[in-house]
Design a protein around this motif. Structure first.
Motif, mmCIF file in Angstrom:
data_model
loop_
_atom_site.group_PDB
_atom_site.id
_atom_site.type_symbol
_atom_site.label_atom_id
_atom_site.label_comp_id
_atom_site.label_asym_id
_atom_site.label_seq_id
_atom_site.Cartn_x
_atom_site.Cartn_y
_atom_site.Cartn_z
ATOM 1 N N SER A 9 0.827 -1.212 0.000
ATOM 2 C CA SER A 9 0.000 0.000 0.000
ATOM 3 C C SER A 9 0.858 1.256 0.000
ATOM 4 O O SER A 9 0.575 2.221 -0.717
ATOM 5 C CB SER A 9 -0.935 0.020 1.210
ATOM 6 O OG SER A 9 -1.849 -1.038 1.138
ATOM 7 N N LEU A 12 2.354 1.641 -3.466
ATOM 8 C CA LEU A 12 1.348 2.077 -4.433
ATOM 9 C C LEU A 12 0.980 3.555 -4.264
ATOM 10 O O LEU A 12 0.606 4.214 -5.226
ATOM 11 C CB LEU A 12 0.089 1.208 -4.310
ATOM 12 C CG LEU A 12 0.196 -0.171 -4.952
ATOM 13 C CD1 LEU A 12 -0.854 -1.115 -4.388
ATOM 14 C CD2 LEU A 12 0.094 -0.075 -6.466
ATOM 15 N N SER A 16 0.950 7.612 -9.346
ATOM 16 C CA SER A 16 -0.446 7.652 -9.778
ATOM 17 C C SER A 16 -0.620 7.308 -11.252
ATOM 18 O O SER A 16 -1.735 7.004 -11.677
ATOM 19 C CB SER A 16 -1.044 9.038 -9.502
ATOM 20 O OG SER A 16 -0.301 10.031 -10.191
ATOM 21 N N HIS A 18 -0.836 5.506 -14.846
ATOM 22 C CA HIS A 18 -1.256 4.184 -15.297
ATOM 23 C C HIS A 18 -0.255 3.627 -16.299
ATOM 24 O O HIS A 18 0.439 4.371 -16.976
ATOM 25 C CB HIS A 18 -2.655 4.267 -15.941
ATOM 26 C CG HIS A 18 -3.704 4.686 -14.967
ATOM 27 N ND1 HIS A 18 -4.468 5.797 -15.146
ATOM 28 C CD2 HIS A 18 -4.094 4.147 -13.784
ATOM 29 C CE1 HIS A 18 -5.299 5.935 -14.131
ATOM 30 N NE2 HIS A 18 -5.084 4.946 -13.279
ATOM 31 N N LEU A 34 4.825 -3.241 -9.295
ATOM 32 C CA LEU A 34 3.465 -2.781 -9.051
ATOM 33 C C LEU A 34 3.050 -1.909 -10.222
ATOM 34 O O LEU A 34 3.861 -1.157 -10.770
ATOM 35 C CB LEU A 34 3.379 -1.979 -7.752
ATOM 36 C CG LEU A 34 3.683 -2.754 -6.470
ATOM 37 C CD1 LEU A 34 3.581 -1.826 -5.264
ATOM 38 C CD2 LEU A 34 2.766 -3.951 -6.306
ATOM 39 N N LYS A 36 -0.537 0.301 -11.932
ATOM 40 C CA LYS A 36 -1.938 0.741 -11.907
ATOM 41 C C LYS A 36 -2.401 0.774 -13.356
ATOM 42 O O LYS A 36 -1.721 1.349 -14.214
ATOM 43 C CB LYS A 36 -2.056 2.125 -11.268
ATOM 44 C CG LYS A 36 -1.673 2.123 -9.797
ATOM 45 C CD LYS A 36 -1.785 3.495 -9.177
ATOM 46 C CE LYS A 36 -1.412 3.433 -7.695
ATOM 47 N NZ LYS A 36 -1.522 4.736 -7.041
ATOM 48 N N GLU A 57 -6.098 -4.918 -6.030
ATOM 49 C CA GLU A 57 -7.289 -4.093 -5.812
ATOM 50 C C GLU A 57 -7.972 -3.910 -7.153
ATOM 51 O O GLU A 57 -7.324 -3.649 -8.157
ATOM 52 C CB GLU A 57 -6.840 -2.737 -5.313
ATOM 53 C CG GLU A 57 -7.457 -2.073 -4.109
ATOM 54 C CD GLU A 57 -8.260 -2.847 -3.132
ATOM 55 O OE1 GLU A 57 -9.491 -2.871 -3.294
ATOM 56 O OE2 GLU A 57 -7.709 -3.398 -2.182
ATOM 57 N N LYS A 73 -9.696 -8.984 -7.259
ATOM 58 C CA LYS A 73 -8.791 -8.908 -6.112
ATOM 59 C C LYS A 73 -8.520 -10.304 -5.548
ATOM 60 O O LYS A 73 -9.439 -11.085 -5.330
ATOM 61 C CB LYS A 73 -9.413 -8.018 -5.031
ATOM 62 C CG LYS A 73 -8.567 -7.869 -3.794
ATOM 63 C CD LYS A 73 -9.243 -6.966 -2.789
ATOM 64 C CE LYS A 73 -8.408 -6.842 -1.535
ATOM 65 N NZ LYS A 73 -9.000 -5.888 -0.593
ATOM 66 N N GLU A 92 -9.803 1.874 -12.299
ATOM 67 C CA GLU A 92 -8.412 1.614 -11.909
ATOM 68 C C GLU A 92 -8.280 0.282 -11.175
ATOM 69 O O GLU A 92 -9.041 -0.027 -10.272
ATOM 70 C CB GLU A 92 -7.870 2.735 -11.028
ATOM 71 C CG GLU A 92 -6.396 2.517 -10.711
ATOM 72 C CD GLU A 92 -5.786 3.630 -9.887
ATOM 73 O OE1 GLU A 92 -5.262 4.583 -10.497
ATOM 74 O OE2 GLU A 92 -5.853 3.539 -8.643
ATOM 75 N N CYS A 93 -7.283 -0.473 -11.589
ATOM 76 C CA CYS A 93 -6.936 -1.753 -10.981
ATOM 77 C C CYS A 93 -5.471 -1.682 -10.576
ATOM 78 O O CYS A 93 -4.640 -1.151 -11.325
ATOM 79 C CB CYS A 93 -7.158 -2.876 -11.996
ATOM 80 S SG CYS A 93 -6.657 -4.508 -11.416
ATOM 81 N N GLN A 94 -5.174 -2.198 -9.396
ATOM 82 C CA GLN A 94 -3.794 -2.242 -8.918
ATOM 83 C C GLN A 94 -3.348 -3.695 -8.925
ATOM 84 O O GLN A 94 -4.049 -4.567 -8.414
ATOM 85 C CB GLN A 94 -3.704 -1.655 -7.513
ATOM 86 C CG GLN A 94 -4.132 -0.204 -7.473
ATOM 87 C CD GLN A 94 -4.203 0.349 -6.058
ATOM 88 O OE1 GLN A 94 -4.030 -0.365 -5.082
ATOM 89 N NE2 GLN A 94 -4.469 1.640 -5.967
#
Length: 121
Positions: A9, A12, A16, A18, A34, A36, A57, A73, A92-94
Motif C-alpha cells: 500500500s 502504491l 499515480s 497508469h 506494481l 496501476k 485491488e 482482487k 483503476e486496478c492495482q
C-alpha cells in the motif's frame, strides 16, 4: 543485512500514473513490479518469458486472440510466453507483475504506452 517488509500500500501510494510498472523487489533474475491500470493497453507478446499478474485491488481483464480471462482482487493469472494479449480495466486496478528483469511492458510492439524499464520505488 537489513530485514524489512515491503508494504504494498505504501509503495502504491508513491505513484499515480497508469501503465507504468514500478519495481519493488528482485528475486534471482525476476522482478516484482506494481502497476496501476485503467482503460485499454496495446496488443503485444513476450516471446521469451511467461508473465504473472496478481490483482491487489479492483478488477481487470486479459484479452487473448481466442478468449479472455477476468481477474478480481486476490486472483492471479500466468500469461504463457509468446501469447498475444492485451490488458484492460474499466476502473483503476492495482496489480503486481512478476517477470524477468529487463522485460519491456509492450514487448516488441512498442507504443506511446511503453514505460521506462527498471524504475524502482
Amino acid at each position: 543485512m537489513r530485514y524489512q517488509a515491503i508494504n504494498l500500500s505504501e509503495k502504491l501510494s508513491k505513484f499515480s500514473e497508469h501503465w507504468s510498472p514500478k519495481v519493488i523487489g528482485e528475486m534471482n533474475d525476476y522482478q516484482f513490479k506494481l502497476v496501476k491500470i485503467q482503460g485499454d493497453f496495446v496488443w503485444h507478446d513476450h516471446k521469451d518469458t511467461d508473465e504473472v499478474f496478481i490483482v491487489l485491488e479492483g478488477e481487470m481483464s486479459i484479452l487473448f486472440r481466442d478468449g479472455e480471462v477476468k481477474l478480481s482482487k486476490g486472483e492471479m493469472f500466468i500469461i504463457p510466453k509468446g501469447a498475444w494479449h492485451k490488458t484492460y480495466a474499466e476502473k483503476e486496478c492495482q496489480a503486481m507483475i512478476v517477470e524477468p528483469r529487463g522485460v519491456i511492458n509492450t514487448g516488441e510492439a512498442g507504443s506511446e504506452l511503453t514505460a521506462a524499464n527498471d524504475v524502482w520505488i
